[in-house]
Design an enzyme around this catalytic site. Sequence first.
Site, PDB file in Angstrom:
ATOM      1  N   ASN A  91     -12.132  -4.482   2.207  1.00 56.26           N
ATOM      2  CA  ASN A  91     -13.222  -5.341   1.806  1.00 56.26           C
ATOM      3  C   ASN A  91     -14.312  -4.891   2.372  1.00 56.26           C
ATOM      4  O   ASN A  91     -15.701  -4.851   2.003  1.00 56.26           O
ATOM      5  CB  ASN A  91     -12.609  -6.785   2.338  1.00 56.26           C
ATOM      6  N   ASP A 112      -8.358   1.750   0.366  1.00 56.15           N
ATOM      7  CA  ASP A 112      -7.486   2.841   0.828  1.00 56.15           C
ATOM      8  C   ASP A 112      -7.440   4.258   0.426  1.00 56.15           C
ATOM      9  O   ASP A 112      -6.758   5.161   0.716  1.00 56.15           O
ATOM     10  CB  ASP A 112      -5.928   2.213   0.218  1.00 56.15           C
ATOM     11  N   SER A 117      -8.911  -8.325  -8.153  1.00 57.78           N
ATOM     12  CA  SER A 117      -9.425  -9.159  -7.034  1.00 57.78           C
ATOM     13  C   SER A 117      -8.308  -9.876  -6.625  1.00 57.78           C
ATOM     14  O   SER A 117      -8.504 -11.538  -6.546  1.00 57.78           O
ATOM     15  CB  SER A 117     -10.787 -10.115  -7.482  1.00 57.78           C
ATOM     16  N   CYS A 156      -1.614  -8.577   0.221  1.00 53.61           N
ATOM     17  CA  CYS A 156      -1.108  -8.735   1.488  1.00 53.61           C
ATOM     18  C   CYS A 156      -0.127 -10.078   1.472  1.00 53.61           C
ATOM     19  O   CYS A 156       0.683 -10.341   2.205  1.00 53.61           O
ATOM     20  CB  CYS A 156      -2.342  -9.079   2.545  1.00 53.61           C
TER      21      CYS A 156
HETATM   22  P1  FAD Z   1      -5.286  -1.157  -4.089  1.00 56.65           P
HETATM   23  O1  FAD Z   1      -5.132  -2.579  -3.706  1.00 56.65           O
HETATM   24  O2  FAD Z   1      -4.281   0.071  -4.200  1.00 56.65           O
HETATM   25  O3  FAD Z   1      -6.288  -1.223  -5.420  1.00 56.65           O
HETATM   26  C1  FAD Z   1      -6.541  -0.342  -6.173  1.00 56.65           C
HETATM   27  C2  FAD Z   1      -6.516  -0.278  -7.568  1.00 56.65           C
HETATM   28  O4  FAD Z   1      -7.197   0.791  -8.282  1.00 56.65           O
HETATM   29  C3  FAD Z   1      -5.082  -0.638  -8.078  1.00 56.65           C
HETATM   30  O5  FAD Z   1      -4.931  -1.881  -8.696  1.00 56.65           O
HETATM   31  C4  FAD Z   1      -5.166   0.428  -9.307  1.00 56.65           C
HETATM   32  O6  FAD Z   1      -4.269   0.070 -10.393  1.00 56.65           O
HETATM   33  C5  FAD Z   1      -6.370   0.773  -9.635  1.00 56.65           C
HETATM   34  N1  FAD Z   1      -6.614   2.150  -9.945  1.00 56.65           N
HETATM   35  C6  FAD Z   1      -6.198   3.351  -9.800  1.00 56.65           C
HETATM   36  N2  FAD Z   1      -6.477   4.497 -10.312  1.00 56.65           N
HETATM   37  C7  FAD Z   1      -7.034   3.974 -11.209  1.00 56.65           C
HETATM   38  C8  FAD Z   1      -8.037   4.498 -12.444  1.00 56.65           C
HETATM   39  N3  FAD Z   1      -8.014   5.854 -12.721  1.00 56.65           N
HETATM   40  N4  FAD Z   1      -8.632   3.886 -13.387  1.00 56.65           N
HETATM   41  C9  FAD Z   1      -8.785   2.236 -13.184  1.00 56.65           C
HETATM   42  N5  FAD Z   1      -8.105   1.708 -12.094  1.00 56.65           N
HETATM   43  C10 FAD Z   1      -7.370   2.568 -11.314  1.00 56.65           C
HETATM   44  N6  FAD Z   1      -3.553  -4.966   4.857  1.00 56.65           N
HETATM   45  C11 FAD Z   1      -3.785  -6.039   5.779  1.00 56.65           C
HETATM   46  O7  FAD Z   1      -4.911  -5.778   6.393  1.00 56.65           O
HETATM   47  N7  FAD Z   1      -3.068  -6.934   6.136  1.00 56.65           N
HETATM   48  C12 FAD Z   1      -1.869  -7.438   5.517  1.00 56.65           C
HETATM   49  O8  FAD Z   1      -1.247  -8.307   6.118  1.00 56.65           O
HETATM   50  C13 FAD Z   1      -1.346  -6.810   4.250  1.00 56.65           C
HETATM   51  N8  FAD Z   1      -0.343  -7.057   3.925  1.00 56.65           N
HETATM   52  C14 FAD Z   1       0.082  -5.973   2.652  1.00 56.65           C
HETATM   53  C15 FAD Z   1       1.317  -6.488   2.292  1.00 56.65           C
HETATM   54  C16 FAD Z   1       1.575  -5.685   0.991  1.00 56.65           C
HETATM   55  C17 FAD Z   1       2.992  -5.961   0.538  1.00 56.65           C
HETATM   56  C18 FAD Z   1       0.886  -4.708   0.569  1.00 56.65           C
HETATM   57  C19 FAD Z   1       1.317  -4.000  -0.358  1.00 56.65           C
HETATM   58  C20 FAD Z   1      -0.125  -4.323   1.230  1.00 56.65           C
HETATM   59  C21 FAD Z   1      -0.596  -5.123   2.356  1.00 56.65           C
HETATM   60  N9  FAD Z   1      -1.954  -4.746   3.021  1.00 56.65           N
HETATM   61  C22 FAD Z   1      -2.115  -5.537   3.914  1.00 56.65           C
HETATM   62  C23 FAD Z   1      -2.724  -3.536   2.552  1.00 56.65           C
HETATM   63  C24 FAD Z   1      -3.790  -4.066   1.433  1.00 56.65           C
HETATM   64  O9  FAD Z   1      -3.006  -4.605   0.559  1.00 56.65           O
HETATM   65  C25 FAD Z   1      -4.670  -2.828   0.830  1.00 56.65           C
HETATM   66  O10 FAD Z   1      -5.242  -2.197   2.003  1.00 56.65           O
HETATM   67  C26 FAD Z   1      -5.541  -3.139  -0.018  1.00 56.65           C
HETATM   68  O11 FAD Z   1      -4.897  -3.773  -1.147  1.00 56.65           O
HETATM   69  C27 FAD Z   1      -6.408  -1.898  -0.541  1.00 56.65           C
HETATM   70  O12 FAD Z   1      -7.055  -2.339  -1.523  1.00 56.65           O
HETATM   71  P2  FAD Z   1      -7.604  -1.172  -2.462  1.00 56.65           P
HETATM   72  O13 FAD Z   1      -8.605  -1.885  -3.628  1.00 56.65           O
HETATM   73  O14 FAD Z   1      -8.330  -0.135  -1.654  1.00 56.65           O
HETATM   74  O15 FAD Z   1      -6.535  -0.601  -3.101  1.00 56.65           O
END
Ligand code: FAD
Length: 443
Positions: A303, A281, A40, A44
């Site tokens: 989100n 993602d 959590s 970004c």
């Molecule tokens: P993730 O953040 O990838 O999280 C997925 C999690 O699942 C990870 O922690 C991983 O360890 C875990 N996981 C994977 N497989 C397993 C498994 N088998 N068992 C247990 N856990 C597992 N978006 C914007 O809209 N605006 C911005 O300004 C922006 N800036 C960004 C800047 C940076 C540097 C980065 C890297 C990203 C940015 N983003 C931005 C994109 C945004 O951060 C992502 O879209 C968001 O984090 C996606 O969230 P998520 O939970 O889908 O995936």
Amino acid sequence: MGKRVVVVGGVAGGASAAAKAKRENPELEVVVYEKSGWVSYGACGLPYVLSGEIPRLEKLVARTPEEFRKQGVMVHTRHEVVDIDPSLKTLTVFDHTEGRTFQDRYDHLVLATGARPTIPPIPGTEQAGVFTLRNMEDGEALLKALEGARRAAILGAGYIGLEVAEAFRKRGLEVTLLEARDRPLPHWDPEVGALLKEELERHGVEVWTGVRVTALRGSGRVEAVETSEGVVPTDLVLIATGIRPNVELAQAMGVALGPTGAIATDERMRTNLEEVYAAGDVAESFYQVLKRPYWLPLGDVANKHGRTAGAVIAGKEARFHGVAGTAIFKAFGLAVATTGLSLEAALKEGYAAKKVFIKSRDGAHYYPGSQPLFVELVYEEGTERLLGGAVVAFDHGALRIDALAALLSRGGTVEDLLALDLAYAPPFSPVWDPLLIAAQEVR
Ligand code: FAD
Ligand code: NAD
């Protein structure tokens, strides 16, 4: 006890799903398994921790595992889900701290495994001093590396490359940005790339475009980037050449992917398997402009996906209505916001598309400190349906993109844009808002 909800992945998509499900239906037993040590948080914000503007990584955390526990959500960090059997609704989990494997079960499952950086197939990427930036651990490692570094090379002038170039300069590093295509932010039209290049160079970033990186030189620790245009000596390399969804676990259990390669879902974030949802993602969205699935791996989208999945699991009526493809970021003083299709993308889709690109200001010309602001509108010739656009500004003026995004999500036309009653006062806009000036230019 109520039904058991297991969430795989605990960042944006997963944390939102877990919190929403529990909040809407406290009877649910909600468990989150997260492979890394953090849950959590706002990834970004990572570039702003690297720049030093945000003092500590912890500031990015929205809710700690302890706070989740108080709300009745059980969060297990360093726990990786390695296998899922949808016919029995069981899963196999590896506890990285204890080094043991155990079984769990679910009634509802949320796949929120996110995405990971793609690494170009060049020699030398496994060396010390080579980094990617995706999660908190990456941030920790980079922060440490910055302490001793004087020079940095960044591969890729997309979102991460551009944001981190600024961060590294703010840390006093010499920065070379190496982009394979002919401009920064190459997924958008050339005028925007040219403005970005000018801003980067004004702040001392060396920008190499149209460059092919052939190897990372060094003997165990990176020392230089070898390219088609010459060698760039460096103390560290950041690879920011794009990402791909973590779909392997989903695929192995029989979850169907969509045409983009991410998980296909309906508007309730349900996959093809019963009681299996996907969020963030790892999942596709519905693209309102092209009326088909689209992969928009962004934090706000993740989100919304998670919240929708959580609400549906809790028995509430909820839908995710899709995306117009809106994004915003800044590099130094320049904020770039885009929505929908660039002209290049619209033409590739077969539209008889045209664009206008205008220069205006973010305030009345006489208002002290008002700055240039640029608008691009992409539209279909004949129908004048809006297909996309960009706003480039030196401040929050770029948020004008939201008016355009709202029109795109409803299939709006240039006429609809001209009909908008937009806000005006000298500190915020010329008397004709730049969006309206661009729309008039179409006529
Ligand atoms: P993730 O953040 O990838 O999280 C997925 C999690 O699942 C990870 O922690 C991983 O360890 C875990 N996981 C994977 N497989 C397993 C498994 N088998 N068992 C247990 N856990 C597992 N978006 C914007 O809209 N605006 C911005 O300004 C922006 N800036 C960004 C800047 C940076 C540097 C980065 C890297 C990203 C940015 N983003 C931005 C994109 C945004 O951060 C992502 O879209 C968001 O984090 C996606 O969230 P998520 O939970 O889908 O995936
Ligand atoms: P990206 O897709 O934005 O950019 C990758 C860039 O690398 C492209 O310009 C591409 O042409 C270039 N490239 C590819 N291969 C290359 C090579 N071998 N050598 C040199 N250049 C190469 O990806 P990213 O910057 O890694 O960002 C990943 C994701 O993070 C984004 O897709 C976005 O979802 C998210 N993000 C969003 C924001 C934001 O919305 N403000 C900020 C940061 C990250």
